[in-house]
Design a protein around this motif. Structure first.
Motif, PDB file in Angstrom:
ATOM      1  N   ASN A 179       0.836  -1.187   0.000  1.00 40.24           N
ATOM      2  CA  ASN A 179       0.000   0.000   0.000  1.00 40.24           C
ATOM      3  C   ASN A 179       0.877   1.245   0.000  1.00 40.24           C
ATOM      4  N   CYS A 180       0.246   2.375  -0.210  1.00 39.91           N
ATOM      5  CA  CYS A 180       0.946   3.656  -0.268  1.00 39.91           C
ATOM      6  C   CYS A 180       0.498   4.492   0.924  1.00 39.91           C
ATOM      7  N   CYS A 181       1.430   5.047   1.642  1.00 33.91           N
ATOM      8  CA  CYS A 181       1.148   5.893   2.808  1.00 33.91           C
ATOM      9  C   CYS A 181       0.353   5.142   3.872  1.00 33.91           C
ATOM     10  N   LEU A 182       0.480   3.848   3.924  1.00 39.11           N
ATOM     11  CA  LEU A 182      -0.147   2.956   4.904  1.00 39.11           C
ATOM     12  C   LEU A 182      -1.667   2.904   4.822  1.00 39.11           C
ATOM     13  N   CYS A 183      -2.259   3.509   3.782  1.00 40.11           N
ATOM     14  CA  CYS A 183      -3.720   3.455   3.731  1.00 40.11           C
ATOM     15  C   CYS A 183      -4.287   3.290   2.322  1.00 40.11           C
ATOM     16  N   PHE A 184      -3.576   3.660   1.284  1.00 39.48           N
ATOM     17  CA  PHE A 184      -4.090   3.557  -0.072  1.00 39.48           C
ATOM     18  C   PHE A 184      -3.556   2.302  -0.753  1.00 39.48           C
ATOM     19  N   PRO A 185      -4.308   1.724  -1.690  1.00 43.25           N
ATOM     20  CA  PRO A 185      -3.719   0.671  -2.526  1.00 43.25           C
ATOM     21  C   PRO A 185      -2.559   1.255  -3.329  1.00 43.25           C
ATOM     22  N   VAL A 186      -1.650   0.414  -3.775  1.00 45.22           N
ATOM     23  CA  VAL A 186      -0.428   0.892  -4.422  1.00 45.22           C
ATOM     24  C   VAL A 186      -0.743   1.772  -5.624  1.00 45.22           C
ATOM     25  N   ARG A 187      -1.625   1.331  -6.489  1.00 42.97           N
ATOM     26  CA  ARG A 187      -1.908   2.087  -7.709  1.00 42.97           C
ATOM     27  C   ARG A 187      -2.576   3.416  -7.395  1.00 42.97           C
ATOM     28  N   GLY A 188      -3.608   3.401  -6.583  1.00 50.58           N
ATOM     29  CA  GLY A 188      -4.315   4.640  -6.243  1.00 50.58           C
ATOM     30  C   GLY A 188      -3.433   5.617  -5.483  1.00 50.58           C
ATOM     31  N   GLY A 189      -2.664   5.117  -4.537  1.00 54.30           N
ATOM     32  CA  GLY A 189      -1.767   5.979  -3.787  1.00 54.30           C
ATOM     33  C   GLY A 189      -0.671   6.561  -4.654  1.00 54.30           C
ATOM     34  N   ALA A 190      -0.149   5.763  -5.568  1.00 58.22           N
ATOM     35  CA  ALA A 190       0.887   6.263  -6.463  1.00 58.22           C
ATOM     36  C   ALA A 190       0.315   7.312  -7.416  1.00 58.22           C
ATOM     37  N   MET A 191      -0.925   7.135  -7.859  1.00 53.59           N
ATOM     38  CA  MET A 191      -1.554   8.144  -8.716  1.00 53.59           C
ATOM     39  C   MET A 191      -1.741   9.451  -7.947  1.00 53.59           C
ATOM     40  N   TRP A 192      -2.199   9.359  -6.714  1.00 53.52           N
ATOM     41  CA  TRP A 192      -2.390  10.542  -5.880  1.00 53.52           C
ATOM     42  C   TRP A 192      -1.055  11.239  -5.642  1.00 53.52           C
ATOM     43  N   LEU A 193      -0.026  10.463  -5.319  1.00 56.09           N
ATOM     44  CA  LEU A 193       1.297  11.015  -5.051  1.00 56.09           C
ATOM     45  C   LEU A 193       1.909  11.620  -6.314  1.00 56.09           C
ATOM     46  N   ALA A 194       1.733  10.969  -7.457  1.00 55.94           N
ATOM     47  CA  ALA A 194       2.247  11.519  -8.717  1.00 55.94           C
ATOM     48  C   ALA A 194       1.555  12.833  -9.050  1.00 55.94           C
ATOM     49  N   GLY A 195       0.265  12.918  -8.820  1.00 56.09           N
ATOM     50  CA  GLY A 195      -0.448  14.179  -9.043  1.00 56.09           C
ATOM     51  C   GLY A 195       0.057  15.290  -8.133  1.00 56.09           C
ATOM     52  N   LEU A 196       0.329  14.954  -6.884  1.00 55.53           N
ATOM     53  CA  LEU A 196       0.870  15.934  -5.944  1.00 55.53           C
ATOM     54  C   LEU A 196       2.254  16.406  -6.373  1.00 55.53           C
ATOM     55  N   VAL A 197       3.106  15.478  -6.806  1.00 56.48           N
ATOM     56  CA  VAL A 197       4.454  15.843  -7.252  1.00 56.48           C
ATOM     57  C   VAL A 197       4.389  16.687  -8.518  1.00 56.48           C
ATOM     58  N   VAL A 198       3.487  16.362  -9.442  1.00 53.60           N
ATOM     59  CA  VAL A 198       3.325  17.188 -10.648  1.00 53.60           C
ATOM     60  C   VAL A 198       2.921  18.600 -10.253  1.00 53.60           C
ATOM     61  N   TYR A 251       9.031   7.170  -6.573  1.00 57.45           N
ATOM     62  CA  TYR A 251       9.809   6.167  -7.300  1.00 57.45           C
ATOM     63  C   TYR A 251       9.602   4.782  -6.689  1.00 57.45           C
ATOM     64  N   PHE A 252       9.655   4.701  -5.373  1.00 54.14           N
ATOM     65  CA  PHE A 252       9.485   3.411  -4.709  1.00 54.14           C
ATOM     66  C   PHE A 252       8.098   2.833  -4.969  1.00 54.14           C
ATOM     67  N   VAL A 253       7.059   3.649  -4.838  1.00 54.83           N
ATOM     68  CA  VAL A 253       5.694   3.145  -4.988  1.00 54.83           C
ATOM     69  C   VAL A 253       5.427   2.733  -6.442  1.00 54.83           C
ATOM     70  N   VAL A 254       5.901   3.518  -7.399  1.00 56.03           N
ATOM     71  CA  VAL A 254       5.713   3.149  -8.803  1.00 56.03           C
ATOM     72  C   VAL A 254       6.541   1.909  -9.127  1.00 56.03           C
ATOM     73  N   TRP A 255       7.730   1.810  -8.568  1.00 54.58           N
ATOM     74  CA  TRP A 255       8.535   0.599  -8.776  1.00 54.58           C
ATOM     75  C   TRP A 255       7.808  -0.628  -8.224  1.00 54.58           C
ATOM     76  N   ARG A 256       7.199  -0.474  -7.065  1.00 52.09           N
ATOM     77  CA  ARG A 256       6.458  -1.594  -6.465  1.00 52.09           C
ATOM     78  C   ARG A 256       5.281  -1.994  -7.357  1.00 52.09           C
ATOM     79  N   PHE A 257       4.560  -1.017  -7.885  1.00 50.39           N
ATOM     80  CA  PHE A 257       3.459  -1.310  -8.803  1.00 50.39           C
ATOM     81  C   PHE A 257       3.985  -1.960 -10.078  1.00 50.39           C
ATOM     82  N   TYR A 258       5.086  -1.456 -10.591  1.00 49.51           N
ATOM     83  CA  TYR A 258       5.690  -1.992 -11.814  1.00 49.51           C
ATOM     84  C   TYR A 258       6.077  -3.454 -11.635  1.00 49.51           C
ATOM     85  N   VAL A 259       6.685  -3.788 -10.509  1.00 49.55           N
ATOM     86  CA  VAL A 259       7.093  -5.170 -10.259  1.00 49.55           C
ATOM     87  C   VAL A 259       5.874  -6.072 -10.134  1.00 49.55           C
ATOM     88  N   ARG A 260       4.851  -5.600  -9.420  1.00 50.46           N
ATOM     89  CA  ARG A 260       3.638  -6.421  -9.293  1.00 50.46           C
ATOM     90  C   ARG A 260       2.939  -6.585 -10.627  1.00 50.46           C
TER      91      ARG A 260
END
Length: 188
Positions: free
Chosen positions: A5-24, A158-167
């Protein structure tokens, strides 16, 4: 597993999308501000270089966001391949910006108070009002802390997207087995 999961509460994909939007969002705003007002703090060449690098970080996070939205193996792989270089350059950017701000401390102060003395107007109500009203050492510390927070967010992205990529790469879906919701396709 501990990193499903991402940030201990979101699924990996959803959390990574939220985090990528924040970084953008953070890097796009930072790039725009550096393009507009970077010359107050750095030489014009360095300001353009730092602003351009912020845009590069925003574009790579945008690639991650689009790859996650589309379940795109190619785009997430491209992000994984490019982001390590961007993270390495971001480390150099933090050090260079900190050094430039520290060495330009007198010029920044002169820009603020030179406007009052020489030109007869106050920086109040202008773009310089924020940093002119803040003590210069505090402003530099806040600027550097912001850069470090941006760097940590990029590394975590990077870590969360890498985790999604591997899965996604190891998931049976990639081997031609069509899964549906009951079999767990949306749990990634």
């Amino acid at each position: 597993m501990w990193c499903n999961n991402c940030c201990l509460c979101f699924p990996v994909r959803g959390g990574a999308m939220w985090l990528a939007g924040l970084v953008v969002l953070i890097n796009a705003i930072g790039g725009i501000l550096l393009f507009l007002w970077g010359a107050y703090f750095f030489s014009s060449t360095m300001a353009l270089l730092f602003a351009g690098f912020s845009v590069i970080q925003a574009v790579t996070a945008g690639i991650a966001f689009l790859g996650l939205c589309n379940w795109s193996y190619m785009m997430t792989r491209m992000f994984i391949f490019v982001q390590w270089l961007v993270a390495f350059l971001a480390t150099a950017r933090i050090g260079t910006m900190a050094f430039q701000l520290e060495s330009n401390k007198e010029l920044i102060s002169a820009e603020c108070w030179g406007a009052v003395d020489d030109k007869g107007y106050s920086p109040e109500g202008t773009s310089a009002a924020f940093y002119c009203n803040t003590p210069i050492d505090t402003f530099i510390e806040l600027f550097i802390v912001g850069l470090i927070v941006d760097y940590v967010l990029n590394l975590y992205l990077y870590f969360v997207v890498w985790r999604f990529y591997v899965r996604m790469r190891l998931y049976p879906f990639q081997k031609g087995v069509a899964l549906n919701y009951e079999q767990g396709l949306y749990e990634i």
